[in-house]
Design a protein around this motif. Structure first.
Motif, PDB file in Angstrom:
ATOM      1  N   GLY A  53       0.811  -1.200   0.000  1.00  0.00           N
ATOM      2  CA  GLY A  53       0.000   0.000   0.000  1.00  0.00           C
ATOM      3  C   GLY A  53       0.847   1.253   0.000  1.00  0.00           C
ATOM      4  O   GLY A  53       1.959   1.275  -0.543  1.00  0.00           O
ATOM      5  N   THR A  63      -2.520   3.059   4.259  1.00  0.00           N
ATOM      6  CA  THR A  63      -3.515   2.100   3.799  1.00  0.00           C
ATOM      7  C   THR A  63      -2.816   1.003   3.011  1.00  0.00           C
ATOM      8  O   THR A  63      -1.822   1.263   2.322  1.00  0.00           O
ATOM      9  CB  THR A  63      -4.599   2.767   2.934  1.00  0.00           C
ATOM     10  OG1 THR A  63      -5.609   1.798   2.620  1.00  0.00           O
ATOM     11  CG2 THR A  63      -4.033   3.336   1.647  1.00  0.00           C
ATOM     12  N   TYR A  64      -3.290  -0.218   3.177  1.00  0.00           N
ATOM     13  CA  TYR A  64      -2.719  -1.330   2.413  1.00  0.00           C
ATOM     14  C   TYR A  64      -3.749  -2.434   2.263  1.00  0.00           C
ATOM     15  O   TYR A  64      -4.742  -2.505   2.997  1.00  0.00           O
ATOM     16  CB  TYR A  64      -1.445  -1.871   3.067  1.00  0.00           C
ATOM     17  CG  TYR A  64      -1.579  -2.304   4.503  1.00  0.00           C
ATOM     18  CD1 TYR A  64      -2.072  -3.561   4.840  1.00  0.00           C
ATOM     19  CD2 TYR A  64      -1.183  -1.454   5.540  1.00  0.00           C
ATOM     20  CE1 TYR A  64      -2.174  -3.963   6.161  1.00  0.00           C
ATOM     21  CE2 TYR A  64      -1.290  -1.854   6.866  1.00  0.00           C
ATOM     22  CZ  TYR A  64      -1.779  -3.099   7.165  1.00  0.00           C
ATOM     23  OH  TYR A  64      -1.891  -3.487   8.478  1.00  0.00           O
ATOM     24  N   GLU A  65      -3.503  -3.293   1.285  1.00  0.00           N
ATOM     25  CA  GLU A  65      -4.363  -4.440   1.012  1.00  0.00           C
ATOM     26  C   GLU A  65      -3.575  -5.699   1.332  1.00  0.00           C
ATOM     27  O   GLU A  65      -2.511  -5.933   0.763  1.00  0.00           O
ATOM     28  CB  GLU A  65      -4.810  -4.431  -0.445  1.00  0.00           C
ATOM     29  CG  GLU A  65      -5.867  -5.465  -0.782  1.00  0.00           C
ATOM     30  CD  GLU A  65      -6.398  -5.308  -2.185  1.00  0.00           C
ATOM     31  OE1 GLU A  65      -5.853  -5.977  -3.099  1.00  0.00           O
ATOM     32  OE2 GLU A  65      -7.331  -4.512  -2.395  1.00  0.00           O
ATOM     33  N   CYS A  72      -8.748 -11.468   1.027  1.00  0.00           N
ATOM     34  CA  CYS A  72      -8.124 -10.144   0.989  1.00  0.00           C
ATOM     35  C   CYS A  72      -8.840  -9.202   1.955  1.00  0.00           C
ATOM     36  O   CYS A  72     -10.063  -9.259   2.107  1.00  0.00           O
ATOM     37  CB  CYS A  72      -8.192  -9.601  -0.436  1.00  0.00           C
ATOM     38  SG  CYS A  72      -7.453  -7.981  -0.656  1.00  0.00           S
ATOM     39  N   THR A  74      -8.695  -4.925   3.271  1.00  0.00           N
ATOM     40  CA  THR A  74      -8.135  -3.589   3.121  1.00  0.00           C
ATOM     41  C   THR A  74      -8.068  -2.931   4.495  1.00  0.00           C
ATOM     42  O   THR A  74      -9.052  -2.920   5.234  1.00  0.00           O
ATOM     43  CB  THR A  74      -8.994  -2.728   2.179  1.00  0.00           C
ATOM     44  OG1 THR A  74      -9.033  -3.352   0.889  1.00  0.00           O
ATOM     45  CG2 THR A  74      -8.407  -1.331   2.035  1.00  0.00           C
ATOM     46  N   HIS A  84     -10.564  -1.861   9.361  1.00  0.00           N
ATOM     47  CA  HIS A  84     -10.748  -2.756   8.225  1.00  0.00           C
ATOM     48  C   HIS A  84     -11.929  -2.281   7.393  1.00  0.00           C
ATOM     49  O   HIS A  84     -12.959  -1.867   7.947  1.00  0.00           O
ATOM     50  CB  HIS A  84     -11.003  -4.190   8.695  1.00  0.00           C
ATOM     51  CG  HIS A  84      -9.784  -4.889   9.177  1.00  0.00           C
ATOM     52  ND1 HIS A  84      -9.786  -6.198   9.616  1.00  0.00           N
ATOM     53  CD2 HIS A  84      -8.499  -4.469   9.291  1.00  0.00           C
ATOM     54  CE1 HIS A  84      -8.564  -6.536   9.993  1.00  0.00           C
ATOM     55  NE2 HIS A  84      -7.772  -5.508   9.805  1.00  0.00           N
TER      56      HIS A  84
END
Length: 223
Positions: A53, A63-65, A72, A74, A84
Motif C-alpha cells: 500500500g 492504507t494497504y491491502e 483479501c 483492506t 478494516h
C-alpha cells in the motif's frame, strides 16, 4: 538484479552511518510505498500473508491491502488506530464503511534515541537499476535494563511481539538520498508455535509517490 561489490561485516574499515540523512528522509518524504510480509506458524507449513500500500509519513496515515489464503482485507491506519474495510453486505447493513479493529501501542519512528543503540552489522555497495547505492544493515536491540523512555517503550513493544531486536536495511545514494528501507523482526524460537507470528518484514520505497490519503470520517466508522 543487484551487483554486490563490497561486504564488510568484519572489516577494519570504519563505516560512518549517516543517521541524520535517514532521519530527515523519514521525516520529509511525505508519502512512500509500503509492503508487509507476515509469517505465521502452521501445522505442516508456515502461513504467509503479503500486503502492499501507501504510507503518508507527514500526516501519519497508511492504507494497504493484505492478501492471504483466507482472502483479501483492506486496512487503513490513522496514527495508532487500525480499521478494516467492511464488505458490501456489511456496509449496506450497518451504513458504515470501516470497522475499528485495534490500537497499536508502538509507533515506529527513527529517533536519535534509537540511532544511539543501532549497531552496524554489514555494509555493501550495490548496483540497482543502473544506480549505485550504499546498503547499511543495522541491528537495534534495547537493553533489558533500559531506562530511557523511548528505548524502554521499544523494548516493551518488541517483547510483546516475541523478540528483543530488529534488523534494519537502508539503501542510499552517495549524496544521502534514501531510496529504500527494510525492517525485519524474527521471533524467538520458543514463541514460534502453531498460529504464532514467526516473522515480520516491512519495506518502504518510492519516496514522494503522488498518493494523498484521506482519513475515514467518524460517520464512516463502526464501533
Amino acid at each position: 538484479m543487484s551487483r554486490l561489490r563490497q561486504l564488510l561485516p568484519g572489516s577494519r574499515t570504519a563505516i560512518d552511518v549517516p543517521f541524520d540523512h535517514i532521519e530527515a528522509a523519514w521525516r520529509d518524504d511525505a508519502t512512500l510505498r509500503v509492503s508487509y510480509t507476515w509469517v505465521v506458524g502452521g501445522h505442516r507449513r508456515d502461513v504467509v500473508t503479503h500486503a502492499q500500500g501507501v504510507v503518508d509519513i507527514a500526516d501519519d496515515l497508511e492504507t494497504y491491502e493484505a492478501q492471504s489464503e483466507d482472502g483479501c482485507v483492506t486496512v487503513f491506519r490513522v496514527g495508532s488506530q487500525f480499521y478494516h474495510l467492511l464488505s458490501d453486505e456489511e456496509r449496506q447493513r450497518t451504513g458504515k464503511r470501516w470497522q475499528w479493529v485495534e490500537d497499536d501501542l508502538w509507533k515506529w519512528e527513527y529517533t536519535p534515541e534509537i540511532w544511539s543503540i543501532a549497531r552496524l552489522k554489514a555494509f555493501a555497495v550495490e548496483t540497482l537499476g543502473g544506480k549505485e547505492l550504499r546498503r547499511y544493515t543495522l541491528v537495534v536491540k534495547p537493553r533489558q535494563s533500559e531506562k530511557e523512555p523511548v528505548l524502554a517503550e521499544l523494548r516493551h513493544a518488541l517483547h510483546r511481539l516475541g523478540t528483543d531486536r530488529f534488523t534494519l536495511d537502508i539503501w542510499m545514494t552517495e549524496d544521502g538520498d534514501v531510496r529504500r528501507t527494510r525492517r525485519h523482526l524474527a521471533m524467538f524460537r520458543t514463541r514460534r508455535g502453531i498460529g504464532e507470528l514467526t516473522s515480520i518484514t516491512i519495506e518502504y520505497w518510492d519516496p514522494g509517490v503522488p498518493d494523498r490519503l484521506i482519513a475515514p470520517s467518524s460517520k464512516e466508522i463502526g464501533g
